[in-house]
Design a protein around this motif. Structure first.
Motif, PDB file in Angstrom:
ATOM      1  N   GLN A   1      29.853  45.032  33.376  1.00 49.41           N
ATOM      2  CA  GLN A   1      31.045  46.262  33.737  1.00 49.41           C
ATOM      3  C   GLN A   1      32.368  46.351  33.325  1.00 49.41           C
ATOM      4  O   GLN A   1      32.618  46.563  32.481  1.00 49.41           O
ATOM      5  CB  GLN A   1      30.832  47.587  34.429  1.00 49.41           C
ATOM      6  CG  GLN A   1      29.248  47.957  34.828  1.00 49.41           C
ATOM      7  CD  GLN A   1      28.837  48.813  36.198  1.00 49.41           C
ATOM      8  OE1 GLN A   1      29.288  47.941  37.215  1.00 49.41           O
ATOM      9  NE2 GLN A   1      27.309  49.029  36.258  1.00 49.41           N
ATOM     10  N   LYS A   2      33.235  45.474  33.788  1.00 54.31           N
ATOM     11  CA  LYS A   2      34.156  45.043  34.032  1.00 54.31           C
ATOM     12  C   LYS A   2      34.604  44.561  32.459  1.00 54.31           C
ATOM     13  O   LYS A   2      35.854  44.518  32.041  1.00 54.31           O
ATOM     14  CB  LYS A   2      34.440  44.477  35.127  1.00 54.31           C
ATOM     15  CG  LYS A   2      34.544  44.783  36.458  1.00 54.31           C
ATOM     16  CD  LYS A   2      35.149  43.597  37.666  1.00 54.31           C
ATOM     17  CE  LYS A   2      36.797  43.635  37.415  1.00 54.31           C
ATOM     18  NZ  LYS A   2      36.733  42.593  39.162  1.00 54.31           N
ATOM     19  N   SER A   3      33.828  44.065  31.763  1.00 49.71           N
ATOM     20  CA  SER A   3      33.802  42.643  30.711  1.00 49.71           C
ATOM     21  C   SER A   3      33.855  44.111  29.206  1.00 49.71           C
ATOM     22  O   SER A   3      34.900  44.363  28.827  1.00 49.71           O
ATOM     23  CB  SER A   3      32.567  41.855  30.197  1.00 49.71           C
ATOM     24  OG  SER A   3      31.334  42.686  30.481  1.00 49.71           O
ATOM     25  N   LEU A   4      33.160  45.519  29.840  1.00 46.94           N
ATOM     26  CA  LEU A   4      33.701  46.099  28.952  1.00 46.94           C
ATOM     27  C   LEU A   4      34.907  47.164  29.537  1.00 46.94           C
ATOM     28  O   LEU A   4      35.304  48.805  28.966  1.00 46.94           O
ATOM     29  CB  LEU A   4      31.874  46.983  29.001  1.00 46.94           C
ATOM     30  CG  LEU A   4      30.886  46.496  27.998  1.00 46.94           C
ATOM     31  CD1 LEU A   4      29.768  47.381  28.582  1.00 46.94           C
ATOM     32  CD2 LEU A   4      31.260  45.955  27.119  1.00 46.94           C
ATOM     33  N   GLY A   5      35.844  47.289  30.974  1.00 44.17           N
ATOM     34  CA  GLY A   5      36.657  47.921  31.141  1.00 44.17           C
ATOM     35  C   GLY A   5      36.764  48.743  31.783  1.00 44.17           C
ATOM     36  O   GLY A   5      37.292  49.566  31.726  1.00 44.17           O
ATOM     37  N   LEU A   6      35.518  48.628  32.059  1.00 40.61           N
ATOM     38  CA  LEU A   6      35.609  49.189  33.603  1.00 40.61           C
ATOM     39  C   LEU A   6      35.771  49.085  34.927  1.00 40.61           C
ATOM     40  O   LEU A   6      36.067  48.022  34.783  1.00 40.61           O
ATOM     41  CB  LEU A   6      33.379  49.374  34.002  1.00 40.61           C
ATOM     42  CG  LEU A   6      32.911  50.678  33.123  1.00 40.61           C
ATOM     43  CD1 LEU A   6      31.475  50.377  32.844  1.00 40.61           C
ATOM     44  CD2 LEU A   6      33.182  51.992  32.089  1.00 40.61           C
ATOM     45  N   ASN A   7      36.673  50.037  35.511  1.00 39.80           N
ATOM     46  CA  ASN A   7      37.007  50.266  36.918  1.00 39.80           C
ATOM     47  C   ASN A   7      36.143  50.449  38.093  1.00 39.80           C
ATOM     48  O   ASN A   7      35.499  51.037  38.251  1.00 39.80           O
ATOM     49  CB  ASN A   7      38.001  50.909  37.165  1.00 39.80           C
ATOM     50  CG  ASN A   7      39.046  50.524  37.965  1.00 39.80           C
ATOM     51  OD1 ASN A   7      39.043  49.931  38.750  1.00 39.80           O
ATOM     52  ND2 ASN A   7      40.357  51.615  38.767  1.00 39.80           N
ATOM     53  N   ILE A   8      35.523  48.190  38.397  1.00 44.16           N
ATOM     54  CA  ILE A   8      34.931  48.533  39.433  1.00 44.16           C
ATOM     55  C   ILE A   8      35.391  47.495  40.072  1.00 44.16           C
ATOM     56  O   ILE A   8      34.947  46.120  39.261  1.00 44.16           O
ATOM     57  CB  ILE A   8      33.720  49.108  38.434  1.00 44.16           C
ATOM     58  CG1 ILE A   8      31.917  49.076  39.782  1.00 44.16           C
ATOM     59  CG2 ILE A   8      32.849  47.940  37.669  1.00 44.16           C
ATOM     60  CD1 ILE A   8      30.400  49.229  39.327  1.00 44.16           C
ATOM     61  N   GLU A   9      34.635  47.480  41.343  1.00 35.76           N
ATOM     62  CA  GLU A   9      34.575  46.109  41.823  1.00 35.76           C
ATOM     63  C   GLU A   9      33.357  45.996  42.745  1.00 35.76           C
ATOM     64  O   GLU A   9      32.786  47.240  43.524  1.00 35.76           O
ATOM     65  CB  GLU A   9      35.395  46.196  43.747  1.00 35.76           C
ATOM     66  CG  GLU A   9      36.730  45.581  42.181  1.00 35.76           C
ATOM     67  CD  GLU A   9      36.886  44.841  41.907  1.00 35.76           C
ATOM     68  OE1 GLU A   9      36.750  43.256  42.147  1.00 35.76           O
ATOM     69  OE2 GLU A   9      38.275  44.186  40.609  1.00 35.76           O
ATOM     70  N   TYR A  10      32.824  44.778  43.306  1.00 31.57           N
ATOM     71  CA  TYR A  10      31.627  44.985  44.610  1.00 31.57           C
ATOM     72  C   TYR A  10      32.893  44.593  45.641  1.00 31.57           C
ATOM     73  O   TYR A  10      33.401  43.527  46.450  1.00 31.57           O
ATOM     74  CB  TYR A  10      30.722  43.785  44.143  1.00 31.57           C
ATOM     75  CG  TYR A  10      29.667  43.624  45.187  1.00 31.57           C
ATOM     76  CD1 TYR A  10      28.575  44.007  44.947  1.00 31.57           C
ATOM     77  CD2 TYR A  10      30.243  42.814  46.472  1.00 31.57           C
ATOM     78  CE1 TYR A  10      27.302  44.614  46.156  1.00 31.57           C
ATOM     79  CE2 TYR A  10      28.933  42.470  47.399  1.00 31.57           C
ATOM     80  CZ  TYR A  10      27.925  43.437  46.831  1.00 31.57           C
ATOM     81  OH  TYR A  10      26.768  43.350  48.628  1.00 31.57           O
ATOM     82  N   TYR A  11      32.482  45.304  46.916  1.00 25.72           N
ATOM     83  CA  TYR A  11      32.684  44.897  47.594  1.00 25.72           C
ATOM     84  C   TYR A  11      32.308  44.595  49.270  1.00 25.72           C
ATOM     85  O   TYR A  11      30.619  44.820  49.495  1.00 25.72           O
ATOM     86  CB  TYR A  11      33.572  46.167  48.868  1.00 25.72           C
ATOM     87  CG  TYR A  11      34.828  46.557  47.687  1.00 25.72           C
ATOM     88  CD1 TYR A  11      36.140  45.745  47.819  1.00 25.72           C
ATOM     89  CD2 TYR A  11      34.638  47.853  46.893  1.00 25.72           C
ATOM     90  CE1 TYR A  11      37.147  46.724  46.798  1.00 25.72           C
ATOM     91  CE2 TYR A  11      35.427  48.104  45.892  1.00 25.72           C
ATOM     92  CZ  TYR A  11      37.194  47.275  45.938  1.00 25.72           C
ATOM     93  OH  TYR A  11      38.106  47.530  45.030  1.00 25.72           O
ATOM     94  N   GLY A  12      32.387  44.211  50.598  1.00 25.20           N
ATOM     95  CA  GLY A  12      31.922  43.746  51.798  1.00 25.20           C
ATOM     96  C   GLY A  12      31.277  45.044  52.030  1.00 25.20           C
ATOM     97  O   GLY A  12      31.819  46.349  52.200  1.00 25.20           O
TER      98      GLY A  12
END
Length: 388
Positions: free
Chosen positions: A108-119
């Motif tokens: 998703q990030k490679s396609l320009g989306l603003n998203i993260e995996y968090y603890g």
């Protein structure tokens, strides 16, 4: 007989934005719907979630544009459509899902989306009161959000009319005429209208519209139930999604479920039953509330005292791979599908509307070509999106 550039069948989540975009771009547009007004099919059953965090380029590109339209609508046109940019959070309680979501985030990030995996700490902050035992973390995409399906579609309808689109309600399409493999007209129970293009945006009845021109579209509707609570003081920003399956021998098995707090403070929630309920049934069941309430309260115990105001049941026009069927067909010139959105028509609609207008006017861009290739009727339906 009145001649139109485009006739759209269906005034719902996809058909209305198509009419708005086509009319804006100078096409003469007619929308035909069997219901008495706009958004009276399954759009009114949508719960309002809007996200670009898919795992398929086509959906990502379409929903990125949709979010731009939803998020700037009030500023541009003055209508309050209930837009809230609260984001989406997928919660994770298993190692398998942790690996899956971390893999998805990279794509998703490679396609320009603003998203993260968090603890866990971040997820506890995002979802106050969430069950902490076993929580491994989750994803958060802050640019996703929600808006009122009824307010949004009415606003799109008003803009479409302002742009010159015509709507005929309480009319049932009975025939699509084809001459020498080319669409020529649409007949309803009230009249016949000639056209160059017919757009199949009939939602749960997209298969039946395809049958009128001899196409066997792989669209098989399934029923999903949802509900809304009384309003309470705001405490929850994102849409919360739990994809863990659940076996419940008393009230029925289920896959994922999801919920959020809307702009008026109400909690709206929905579940995916397992096995699916195929067909066009809109009758609520007695098992839905005990089935989903048990899961929601286990995840967020503070929800246990909120009163549910009403429940309803709507259709997901499903395809085998969880993606819509979009584009021209080889067999019939002038017939275009914008059907089978698999319960995501509301979030895909505004982006799809603009794409269909460019397709009709032969002004496709590079992203459009990728989208049409991935969503083609002639694709391999055996490859299912990871989070359809």
């Amino acid at each position: 007989m009145t001649d139109y550039d485009v006739i759209v069948i269906g005034a719902g989540s996809i058909g209305t934005p198509i009419a708005m975009a086509c009319a804006h771009d100078g096409l003469k547009v007619l929308v035909i719907d069997k219901y008495p007004s706009v958004s009276q099919g399954d759009n009114k059953h949508a719960i309002g979630g809007i996200r670009a965090t898919h795992t398929q380029k086509a959906k990502i590109y379409l929903c990125q544009r949709s979010i731009e339209i939803f998020s700037t609508w009030k500023e541009k046109y003055g209508d309050d459509i209930g837009w809230v940019q609260g984001g989406y959070t997928y919660v994770v309680y298993t190692k398998e899902h942790e690996a899956l979501f971390k893999q998805n985030v990279k794509l998703q990030k490679s396609l320009g989306l603003n998203i993260e995996y968090y603890g866990p700490e971040k997820i506890i902050e995002l979802v106050p009161g969430i069950e902490q035992e076993g929580l491994l973390g989750g994803t958060f995409s802050p640019e996703d959000g929600s808006a009122s399906p009824l307010l949004a579609l009415n606003a799109f309808y008003q803009q479409a009319v302002k742009n010159g689109a015509e709507f005929k309600f309480n009319e049932q399409v009975t025939r699509i005429s084809v001459d020498n493999h080319k669409v020529t007209s649409v007949t309803t129970d009230k009249g016949t209208y000639s056209t160059q293009y017919v757009i199949n945006a009939a939602g749960g009845f997209g298969k039946e519209i395809g049958n009128m021109v001899g196409l066997d579209l792989p669209i098989n509707p399934t029923s999903h139930e949802a509900a809304i609570t009384e309003p309470v003081k705001h405490f929850l920003d994102p849409m919360v999604v739990d994809i863990r399956p659940c076996e419940d021998n008393r009230f029925g098995h289920s896959k994922n479920y999801y919920f959020y707090q809307n702009n008026e403070g109400q909690i709206i929630f929905c579940i995916t039953p397992e096995p699916p309920f195929y067909g066009h049934d809109h009758e609520e069941t007695s098992s839905f509330l005990p089935q989903i309430a048990k899961r929601m309260i286990k995840l967020v115990p503070r929800l246990k005292n909120i009163k549910v105001r009403r429940t309803w049941r709507g259709l997901y026009p499903d395809t085998p791979d969880g993606a819509p069927i979009v584009g021209k067909v080889k067999e019939i010139e002038g017939f275009i599908n914008a059907a089978g959105p698999c319960g995501q028509g509301y979030m895909l609609g505004p982006g799809l509307g603009e794409l269909i207008s460019r397709l009709v006017r032969d002004e496709l861009n590079d992203h459009d070509k990728i989208i049409l290739d991935e969503l083609s009727l002639y694709r391999d339906f055996g490859s299912v999106e990871m989070l359809k």
